[in-house]
Design a protein around this motif. Structure first.
Motif, PDB file in Angstrom:
ATOM      1  N   ASP A 526       7.818 -18.673 -16.140  1.00 29.11           N
ATOM      2  CA  ASP A 526       6.873 -19.684 -15.649  1.00 29.11           C
ATOM      3  C   ASP A 526       7.288 -20.188 -14.278  1.00 29.11           C
ATOM      4  O   ASP A 526       8.480 -20.161 -13.918  1.00 29.11           O
ATOM      5  CB  ASP A 526       6.810 -20.875 -16.618  1.00 29.11           C
ATOM      6  N   ASP A 527       6.289 -20.649 -13.524  1.00 33.21           N
ATOM      7  CA  ASP A 527       6.520 -21.380 -12.265  1.00 33.21           C
ATOM      8  C   ASP A 527       7.460 -20.630 -11.331  1.00 33.21           C
ATOM      9  O   ASP A 527       8.489 -21.148 -10.881  1.00 33.21           O
ATOM     10  CB  ASP A 527       7.089 -22.773 -12.567  1.00 33.21           C
ATOM     11  N   GLU A 530       5.670 -21.468  -5.462  1.00 35.19           N
ATOM     12  CA  GLU A 530       5.147 -22.805  -5.160  1.00 35.19           C
ATOM     13  C   GLU A 530       3.778 -23.042  -5.789  1.00 35.19           C
ATOM     14  O   GLU A 530       3.365 -24.188  -5.969  1.00 35.19           O
ATOM     15  CB  GLU A 530       5.078 -23.005  -3.645  1.00 35.19           C
ATOM     16  N   GLU A 531       3.071 -21.974  -6.115  1.00 33.83           N
ATOM     17  CA  GLU A 531       1.749 -22.112  -6.743  1.00 33.83           C
ATOM     18  C   GLU A 531       1.846 -22.050  -8.260  1.00 33.83           C
ATOM     19  O   GLU A 531       0.829 -21.961  -8.945  1.00 33.83           O
ATOM     20  CB  GLU A 531       0.811 -21.023  -6.213  1.00 33.83           C
ATOM     21  N   ASN A 532       3.059 -22.096  -8.779  1.00 35.34           N
ATOM     22  CA  ASN A 532       3.308 -22.144 -10.219  1.00 35.34           C
ATOM     23  C   ASN A 532       2.729 -20.949 -10.977  1.00 35.34           C
ATOM     24  O   ASN A 532       2.256 -21.078 -12.107  1.00 35.34           O
ATOM     25  CB  ASN A 532       2.769 -23.446 -10.815  1.00 35.34           C
ATOM     26  N   GLN A 534       2.789 -17.474 -13.119  1.00 38.40           N
ATOM     27  CA  GLN A 534       3.617 -16.827 -14.118  1.00 38.40           C
ATOM     28  C   GLN A 534       3.926 -15.403 -13.656  1.00 38.40           C
ATOM     29  O   GLN A 534       3.063 -14.724 -13.086  1.00 38.40           O
ATOM     30  CB  GLN A 534       2.907 -16.750 -15.466  1.00 38.40           C
ATOM     31  N   LYS A 579      -1.431 -19.861 -14.659  1.00 33.49           N
ATOM     32  CA  LYS A 579      -1.252 -20.466 -15.963  1.00 33.49           C
ATOM     33  C   LYS A 579      -2.595 -20.852 -16.552  1.00 33.49           C
ATOM     34  O   LYS A 579      -3.514 -21.239 -15.849  1.00 33.49           O
ATOM     35  CB  LYS A 579      -0.380 -21.722 -15.846  1.00 33.49           C
TER      36      LYS A 579
END
Length: 580
Positions: A526-527, A530-532, A534, A579
């Motif tokens: 996950d994350d 910077e745009e989180n 996957q 996500k």
């Protein structure tokens, strides 16, 4: 609740200082037996202050063959802690401490708590940070490249693609050849070289040392080696040498002195000599002296002898001080006494604080990985599962994931972060041969390896699909014409290495999520930016079905993938996704 399945031990891989003031606590329970685990923690000197007691919920971080593993990370501002566990099953709470299970009615006796009296920063295991960022490339020098034919052994064979049928063959590989190909290694993307032994020795493998202070004349000189280290460092490549300290060669001056002077030799006690005079013919059933693996040409050194320890440790320091090498790979490390390795670590790190100390151990290595001996081991016991699953296809997905979990839980997290992960080497058959030429299976295995925590290694030539059976055939000459072609497999390895470098912090420090069913294996993080996003990798484990993968934002790497991003059997797709 299955109380027999519960286990915890302070100051071990179940309770340790991970970073300064940050402690990891773990507990093991029977598989699928416990619904919730909490830990009650308090400073020992604040025990009588209820407000100082914290109750923290633990996360199940892994599930093995027979056990679940729970963990919590907490800060410990005063470096000391006492704690007990609360385990929930069927709405019933069970309390577990140093004396086992106990009754709890809003008060626990101090003797019921586990204790970490004071965790000292000096005792915390902390391997070199650069190792976590390293992608290793193992080289067998005699077979890598011939850069100076004038120093090749007499009778060296032609440099051509053919099986190696004898352990006594020479081809003329040398250090000059390696220097000439450093740019090729930089183009591949690796940033660490593990060199098999280069010291004076009569054999092609150099594991029967004559003189640890000299480069073998067929490999070059100390001046050439210094040039190699400098040129590698200029390219951001670390150099790790192979130290054979368990045994020495029979042509060494020390052993020859024993043969000449017998019990009067100053070196007689440098070895494990069982009786004198020696037999004319080496007797495996009753050897006159201990050796490596009953190999007559490799008498075992007595590292408990202070003179031997001084000699070997001075050698290790010499190559660091004089040539600025970055690491030592220690041959047969598990057959040398722990006292030697403890002293070795102290003295070597006093010379260069970030030297990497890697041991050759093929089994559970807890005894050597407590922070006072080795940094890491060649992680054969772990990566054998990867080969059994992807290459041999003898493990179910559930068994594969569970066995990996059990093995990873043997060690502290910072140890796992620098484990030396490899799929083949000079001591095994090549992975492409093990896979019977199944390129997709090899790619799947390496894709998984490079997404696991640890420091991955590529054996020379694997990136171009070189084959070879067990020793000596796994030591064929490097095929530079195939490297020049930069074929599909080579380009795939370049991309895999770049992916690993880009997402190394995530892969190293974040515990991956592994999911599976009867069609696929999925690893995700996950994350990762910077745009989180996957980072997701999916392997198709069916024989005849394609798997459609939705919601792909960016494909990072793939093989065996058809139209519409359908992952074909034995295929793998690594991609970024938003996500949900």
């Amino acid at each position: 609740m299955n109380q027999a399945g519960v286990y915890h031990r302070p100051e071990s891989e179940f309770a340790y200082l991970y970073k300064q003031q940050q402690v990891h606590l773990r507990i093991r329970t029977a598989k699928n037996d416990v619904e919730l685990v909490r830990v009650h923690v308090v400073d020992p000197y604040l025990f009588n202050q209820p407000a100082a007691i914290r109750v923290l919920e633990m996360q199940r971080i892994a599930q093995g063959v027979c056990h679940d593993y729970w963990q919590v990370s907490l800060t410990m501002p005063h470096q000391r802690l006492m704690y007990f566990f609360e385990l929930m099953k069927d709405q019933v709470a069970y309390f577990y401490g140093e004396k086992g299970f106990f009754s709890f009615d809003n008060f626990a006796n101090p003797s019921d708590y586990f204790r970490l009296p004071y965790l000292h920063e000096i005792d915390r295991f902390d391997a070199p940070k650069w190792v976590k960022e390293t992608i290793w490339y193992q080289i067998f020098p005699e077979r890598f490249a011939n850069g100076d034919p004038t120093i090749s052994p007499k009778g060296s064979l032609a440099w051509e693609d053919s099986p190696v049928l004898s352990s006594n063959q020479f081809y003329g590989g040398d250090l000059r050849g390696l220097i000439q190909h450093l740019d090729d290694l930089s183009a591949l993307g690796i940033n660490g070289i593990y060199l098999c032994p280069i010291f004076e020795s009569p054999s092609n493998h150099k594991y029967d040392t004559i003189n640890y202070y000299e480069i073998d004349s067929h490999f070059g000189t100390k001046e050439v080696f210094a040039e190699l280290v400098q040129a590698a460092h200029q390219r951001g490549i670390r150099i790790m040498l192979d130290a054979v300290f368990n045994h020495i060669g029979i042509r060494s001056p020390q052993w020859q002195d024993v043969l000449l002077h017998g019990t009067e030799s100053r070196y007689y006690n440098w070895f494990h000599i069982q009786h004198w005079p020696m037999d004319e013919v080496f007797n495996v059933d009753n050897p006159a002296y201990h050796t490596f693996a009953f190999v007559e040409k490799m008498p075992k050194l007595n590292t408990a002898n202070p003179e031997v320890a001084d000699y070997l440790i001075d050698i290790a320091k010499y190559w660091i001080e004089t040539f600025d090498i970055d690491g030592w790979r220690l041959d047969v490390a598990n057959e040398i006494d722990h006292a030697f390795w403890k002293r070795f670590r102290r003295e070597v790190l006093a010379v260069k604080s970030d030297v990497f100390i890697l041991g050759e151990i093929w089994h559970n290595s807890q005894s050597w990985l407590n922070g006072d001996e080795l940094d890491s081991v060649m992680n054969y016991a772990y990566t054998d599962y990867i080969k059994e699953y992807f290459i041999d296809q003898t493990l179910s997905t559930a068994a594969f994931v569970e066995r990996l979990a059990d093995y990873e839980m043997l060690y502290r997290r910072q140890t796992v972060e620098v484990m030396f992960n490899l799929l083949d080497s000079h001591d095994t058959q090549r992975v492409m041969t093990a896979a019977n030429g199944n390129v997709a299976a090899v790619q799947s295995a390496f894709a998984f390896l490079f997404l696991m925590t640890g420091s991955p290694c590529i054996y020379y030539g694997t990136e171009i699909g070189m084959e070879g059976a067990h020793d000596p055939d796994c030591r064929r000459v490097m095929l530079w014409d195939k490297v020049a072609q930069k074929g599909e497999l080579y380009q795939w390895f370049v991309a895999l290495i770049q992916l690993r470098k880009q997402y190394q912090p995530t892969i190293t420090y974040q515990v991956s999520r592994i999911e599976w069913d009867n069609t696929r294996l999925v690893v995700s993080f996950d994350d990762v930016d910077e745009e989180n996003h996957q980072l997701i990798a999916i392997w198709n484990r069916t024989d005849n079905r394609a798997i459609e993968v939705p919601n792909i934002e960016q494909i990072l790497l793939h093989h065996q993938v058809g139209q519409g991003n359908n992952v074909l059997p034995q295929g793998c797709l690594i991609y970024l996704a938003r996500k949900d």
